[in-house]
Design a protein around this motif. Structure first.
Motif, PDB file in Angstrom:
ATOM      1  N   ASP A  87       0.740  -1.084  -0.056  1.00 25.34           N
ATOM      2  CA  ASP A  87      -0.042   0.013  -0.072  1.00 25.34           C
ATOM      3  C   ASP A  87       0.717   1.289   0.097  1.00 25.34           C
ATOM      4  N   GLY A  88       2.038   1.289  -0.871  1.00 27.97           N
ATOM      5  CA  GLY A  88       2.896   2.354  -0.846  1.00 27.97           C
ATOM      6  C   GLY A  88       2.493   3.629  -1.070  1.00 27.97           C
ATOM      7  N   ASP A  89       1.327   3.784  -1.947  1.00 33.41           N
ATOM      8  CA  ASP A  89       0.841   5.327  -2.227  1.00 33.41           C
ATOM      9  C   ASP A  89       0.410   6.116  -0.942  1.00 33.41           C
ATOM     10  N   HIS A  90      -0.099   5.147   0.061  1.00 34.10           N
ATOM     11  CA  HIS A  90      -0.821   5.795   1.251  1.00 34.10           C
ATOM     12  C   HIS A  90       0.165   5.849   2.348  1.00 34.10           C
ATOM     13  N   PHE A  91      -0.190   7.083   3.362  1.00 29.55           N
ATOM     14  CA  PHE A  91       0.537   7.030   4.614  1.00 29.55           C
ATOM     15  C   PHE A  91       0.171   6.091   5.684  1.00 29.55           C
ATOM     16  N   ARG A  92       1.010   5.076   5.863  1.00 30.75           N
ATOM     17  CA  ARG A  92       0.795   4.216   6.915  1.00 30.75           C
ATOM     18  C   ARG A  92       2.239   4.075   7.782  1.00 30.75           C
ATOM     19  N   PRO A  93       1.938   4.866   8.769  1.00 29.25           N
ATOM     20  CA  PRO A  93       3.051   4.963   9.837  1.00 29.25           C
ATOM     21  C   PRO A  93       3.104   3.397  10.486  1.00 29.25           C
ATOM     22  N   GLU A  94       2.132   2.815  10.275  1.00 31.86           N
ATOM     23  CA  GLU A  94       2.219   1.395  11.164  1.00 31.86           C
ATOM     24  C   GLU A  94       3.080   0.362  10.444  1.00 31.86           C
ATOM     25  N   ARG A  95       3.362   0.680   9.508  1.00 34.95           N
ATOM     26  CA  ARG A  95       4.659  -0.240   8.958  1.00 34.95           C
ATOM     27  C   ARG A  95       5.839  -0.284   9.451  1.00 34.95           C
ATOM     28  N   TRP A  96       6.101   0.626  10.283  1.00 33.92           N
ATOM     29  CA  TRP A  96       7.401   0.792  11.141  1.00 33.92           C
ATOM     30  C   TRP A  96       7.021   0.367  12.599  1.00 33.92           C
ATOM     31  N   LEU A  97       5.973   0.124  12.972  1.00 33.71           N
ATOM     32  CA  LEU A  97       5.362  -0.226  14.402  1.00 33.71           C
ATOM     33  C   LEU A  97       4.833  -1.493  14.740  1.00 33.71           C
ATOM     34  N   GLU A  98       4.554  -2.024  13.610  1.00 33.29           N
ATOM     35  CA  GLU A  98       3.858  -3.323  13.988  1.00 33.29           C
ATOM     36  C   GLU A  98       4.346  -4.430  13.208  1.00 33.29           C
ATOM     37  N   ALA A  99       4.719  -5.620  14.070  1.00 31.33           N
ATOM     38  CA  ALA A  99       5.221  -6.853  13.431  1.00 31.33           C
ATOM     39  C   ALA A  99       4.272  -7.190  12.375  1.00 31.33           C
ATOM     40  N   GLY A 100       4.974  -7.957  11.237  1.00 26.89           N
ATOM     41  CA  GLY A 100       4.043  -8.518  10.229  1.00 26.89           C
ATOM     42  C   GLY A 100       4.557  -7.704   9.005  1.00 26.89           C
ATOM     43  N   TRP A 101       4.790  -6.030   9.247  1.00 23.97           N
ATOM     44  CA  TRP A 101       5.145  -5.467   7.952  1.00 23.97           C
ATOM     45  C   TRP A 101       6.631  -5.602   7.627  1.00 23.97           C
ATOM     46  N   PRO A 102       6.838  -5.605   6.578  1.00 22.97           N
ATOM     47  CA  PRO A 102       8.376  -5.926   5.889  1.00 22.97           C
ATOM     48  C   PRO A 102       9.264  -5.044   6.481  1.00 22.97           C
ATOM     49  N   THR A 103       8.952  -3.671   6.754  1.00 19.32           N
ATOM     50  CA  THR A 103       9.918  -2.595   7.452  1.00 19.32           C
ATOM     51  C   THR A 103       9.897  -2.740   8.915  1.00 19.32           C
ATOM     52  N   TYR A 104       9.259  -3.510   9.451  1.00 14.03           N
ATOM     53  CA  TYR A 104       9.374  -3.625  11.057  1.00 14.03           C
ATOM     54  C   TYR A 104      10.719  -3.870  11.349  1.00 14.03           C
ATOM     55  N   GLN A 105      10.987  -3.383  12.830  1.00 17.49           N
ATOM     56  CA  GLN A 105      12.222  -3.658  13.454  1.00 17.49           C
ATOM     57  C   GLN A 105      12.093  -3.483  14.718  1.00 17.49           C
ATOM     58  N   GLU A 106      12.641  -4.290  15.603  1.00 16.30           N
ATOM     59  CA  GLU A 106      13.002  -4.275  16.907  1.00 16.30           C
ATOM     60  C   GLU A 106      14.303  -3.880  17.512  1.00 16.30           C
ATOM     61  N   PRO A 107      14.339  -3.174  18.682  1.00 15.74           N
ATOM     62  CA  PRO A 107      13.413  -2.626  19.646  1.00 15.74           C
ATOM     63  C   PRO A 107      12.693  -1.308  19.124  1.00 15.74           C
ATOM     64  N   LEU A 108      11.722  -1.012  19.423  1.00 13.94           N
ATOM     65  CA  LEU A 108      11.091   0.343  19.243  1.00 13.94           C
ATOM     66  C   LEU A 108      11.666   1.498  19.757  1.00 13.94           C
ATOM     67  N   THR A 109      12.712   1.348  20.832  1.00 12.45           N
ATOM     68  CA  THR A 109      13.200   2.058  21.384  1.00 12.45           C
ATOM     69  C   THR A 109      14.517   2.535  20.409  1.00 12.45           C
ATOM     70  N   ARG A 110      14.715   1.931  19.670  1.00 12.19           N
ATOM     71  CA  ARG A 110      15.942   2.277  18.688  1.00 12.19           C
ATOM     72  C   ARG A 110      15.254   2.572  17.120  1.00 12.19           C
ATOM     73  N   TYR A 111      14.407   1.572  16.824  1.00 14.05           N
ATOM     74  CA  TYR A 111      13.767   1.703  15.448  1.00 14.05           C
ATOM     75  C   TYR A 111      12.396   2.478  15.541  1.00 14.05           C
ATOM     76  N   PRO A 112      11.825   2.966  14.582  1.00 13.98           N
ATOM     77  CA  PRO A 112      12.704   3.597  13.237  1.00 13.98           C
ATOM     78  C   PRO A 112      13.620   4.828  13.509  1.00 13.98           C
ATOM     79  N   ASN A 113      14.368   4.987  12.681  1.00 13.85           N
ATOM     80  CA  ASN A 113      15.170   6.356  12.805  1.00 13.85           C
ATOM     81  C   ASN A 113      15.639   6.649  11.357  1.00 13.85           C
ATOM     82  N   PHE A 114      16.645   7.644  11.382  1.00 16.39           N
ATOM     83  CA  PHE A 114      17.333   7.991   9.987  1.00 16.39           C
ATOM     84  C   PHE A 114      18.679   7.588  10.011  1.00 16.39           C
TER      85      PHE A 114
END
Length: 531
Positions: A407-434
């Motif tokens: 769903d790349g054309d839409h604004f979906r911040p959950e892709r960085w916060l929820e397990a199951g999305w390809p871009t999810y990484q742990e721990p959330l105290t470290r990811y996401p970042n630039f």
């Protein structure tokens, strides 16, 4: 319409005849015997320049990627391009073969940028580039150790105060905020922030496809000066910019001699190095002053629109996605309560970081990517890539690969916060970042990677968290009709590094108490900050 455009191209510029003869000779020399990348049909001499839009070119490149695949070939006049929309291919060419693909192409309307010393990110890889890049990398790393000495938070308090007092000017204040942070770090003169932003915008105009016509119709550049408005404009623009950089450099040097220049500036760092080399009086020939002033000046300039563009898109995204605004505000209130967020809260505010990270994916500040150029002949997948070919890893396409960004054309911040999305990484105290993790291609590739990840990470986080702590953002409502003012999320200046076109949103302080705190913070820093 396409036919008329082609006819005009063929008739308007006689110098193209030389390119035509050259192309015919190349065809005769190697007609049909070699493997080729797929791509759109090429017309003699002009290639596909007749249907390449000067604005939002990345949309056309994405369209061709969908049709021709993750690597394809096209041409504009006599300039060949290879456009990539696959991370693995980009890594193979631009990282693993970085010794071949780290050149910079000639931007026709930006004079002498490949030689230096004015624009280190646009130079070829020579001694001037190596010296400036090494120095800038060390200077940026040292500032990051101290989280840029608190200047981001101080300027943020000023920004919030201005936003409270005059919210209609939020776009101007946002660019000025980024310009002030950089000018304070460079010379201890935040008053240069607005000029810094304007100078950056003018430079980007001159280096963009959407800028001077000579960047696409390059033969026009060779008109005599009396009939060449593009050349004359650029001569004056560059002269003004260099004089501005040099004047700020010399003012900082005078303060250094008097012992008044703060040691948390890049100018101080440079002068201190000169003194360690035995030059106690800091006397230098003008050539060395120009070299250093350009080095610091460009480091200062490039940190403005590379950050202000994403900040403006973030404000837009929050106004258009109130559900994510509320989630981020709830997180901020839980962690920070009644105080403005700072970098100390970074680990505890993953939703804020995810909204900012998703903003940059959703509306990339560099949607075309910054072009690389082959420095010698090479071969990839059986296809010859000639020296001088421009390689574009198109960010707009990379950020919409379905397997990585559903769903790349839409604004979906959950892709960085929820397990199951390809871009999810742990721990959330470290990811996401630039600074690390997924989607770091935003900062370029290989030996030409941008050095600004750390300041982007700090500045965008503080801006996002503090703004949402203080204000509610919403679409602007027309006071006469009561109808929301529409926002075109794809309308931009179409520069190499984007800012959105002017748009309107409603900005309202979240409570009377927050308003008082914003004004208190504003008055606290105004005694210290230069206006």
């Amino acid at each position: 319409m396409e036919g008329l455009t082609l006819i005009l191209l063929y008739l308007a510029i006689p110098s193209l005849l030389f390119s035509a003869v050259k192309q015919i000779l190349l065809w005769r020399k190697g007609a049909g015997s070699k493997a080729k990348f797929p791509g759109p049909q090429q017309f003699p001499v002009v290639g596909r320049i007749h249907d390449l839009p000067r604005f939002a070119l990345w949309l056309k490149f994405k369209e061709w990627a969908d049709e021709h695949g993750p690597i394809y070939y096209t041409k504009a006049l006599n300039q060949p391009f290879i456009v990539i929309s696959d991370e693995k291919i980009a890594e193979e060419l631009l990282v693993k073969r970085g010794h071949i693909y780290s050149g910079r192409p000639q931007i026709r309307s930006l004079i002498r940028h490949k030689e230096g010393p004015a624009y280190s990110a646009l130079m070829d890889r020579h001694d001037i580039w190596k010296t400036q890049r090494k120095w800038a990398h060390a200077a940026m790393a040292e500032a990051y150790k101290h989280h840029f000495y608190g200047h981001v938070e101080k300027e943020m308090k000023r920004y919030l105060g201005l936003l409270l007092l005059d919210p209609a000017r939020f776009l101007d204040y946002t660019r000025e905020f980024s310009g002030r942070v950089m000018s304070r770090l460079a010379w201890d003169d935040a008053t240069q922030g607005r000029t810094n932003g304007d100078s950056a915008d003018q430079t980007l105009h001159c280096m963009s496809v959407s800028g001077p016509l000579t960047n696409t119709m390059t033969p026009l550049w060779y008109l005599p000066s009396f009939a060449n408005p593009w050349y004359n404009y650029e001569i004056q623009r560059e002269k003004t910019q260099r004089a501005w950089w040099l004047n700020n450099f010399r003012l900082a040097k005078d303060r250094m001699k008097r012992g008044e220049l703060p040691n948390d500036t890049w100018a101080y760092r440079y002068f201190e190095q000169i003194r360690r080399e035995g030059n106690d009086h800091l006397d230098q020939p003008e050539e060395q002053e120009v070299f250093a002033s350009c080095m610091i000046g460009f480091l200062n300039l490039v940190g403005v629109v590379t950050i202000s563009g994403p900040l403006k898109f973030f404000l837009m995204a929050m106004a258009l996605h109130p559900e994510w605004q509320k989630k981020a505000q709830a997180e901020i209130d839980r962690v920070c309560g009644d105080r403005m967020p700072t970098m100390q809260d970074w680990a505890d505010l993953p939703t804020v970081r995810a909204c900012m990270k998703e903003t940059v994916r959703w509306r990339s500040g560099v949607p075309l990517g910054v072009p690389h150029q082959a420095e010698r002949d090479d071969e990839f997948r059986g296809v010859t890539i000639k020296k001088g070919t421009i390689i574009l890893a198109c960010e707009w396409s990379l950020n919409r690969v379905p397997s990585k960004y559903p769903d790349g054309d839409h604004f979906r911040p959950e892709r960085w916060l929820e397990a199951g999305w390809p871009t999810y990484q742990e721990p959330l105290t470290r990811y996401p970042n630039f600074r690390e993790g997924h989607s770091m291609h935003t900062f370029g590739w290989g030996r030409r990677t941008c050095l600004g990840q750390n300041i982007v990470d700090d500045e965008t986080f503080v801006f996002a968290a503090a703004t949402l702590w203080a204000f509610d953002l919403a679409p602007k409502v027309c006071p006469r009709t009561g109808v929301q003012v529409p926002i075109d999320t794809q309308a931009t200046n179409s520069h190499v590094i984007l800012e959105p076109s002017p748009y309107q949103i409603g900005i309202r302080v979240r409570s009377e108490e927050r308003g008082k705190q914003v004004l208190e913070g504003y008055h606290q820093v105004m005694a210290e900050l230069k206006v």
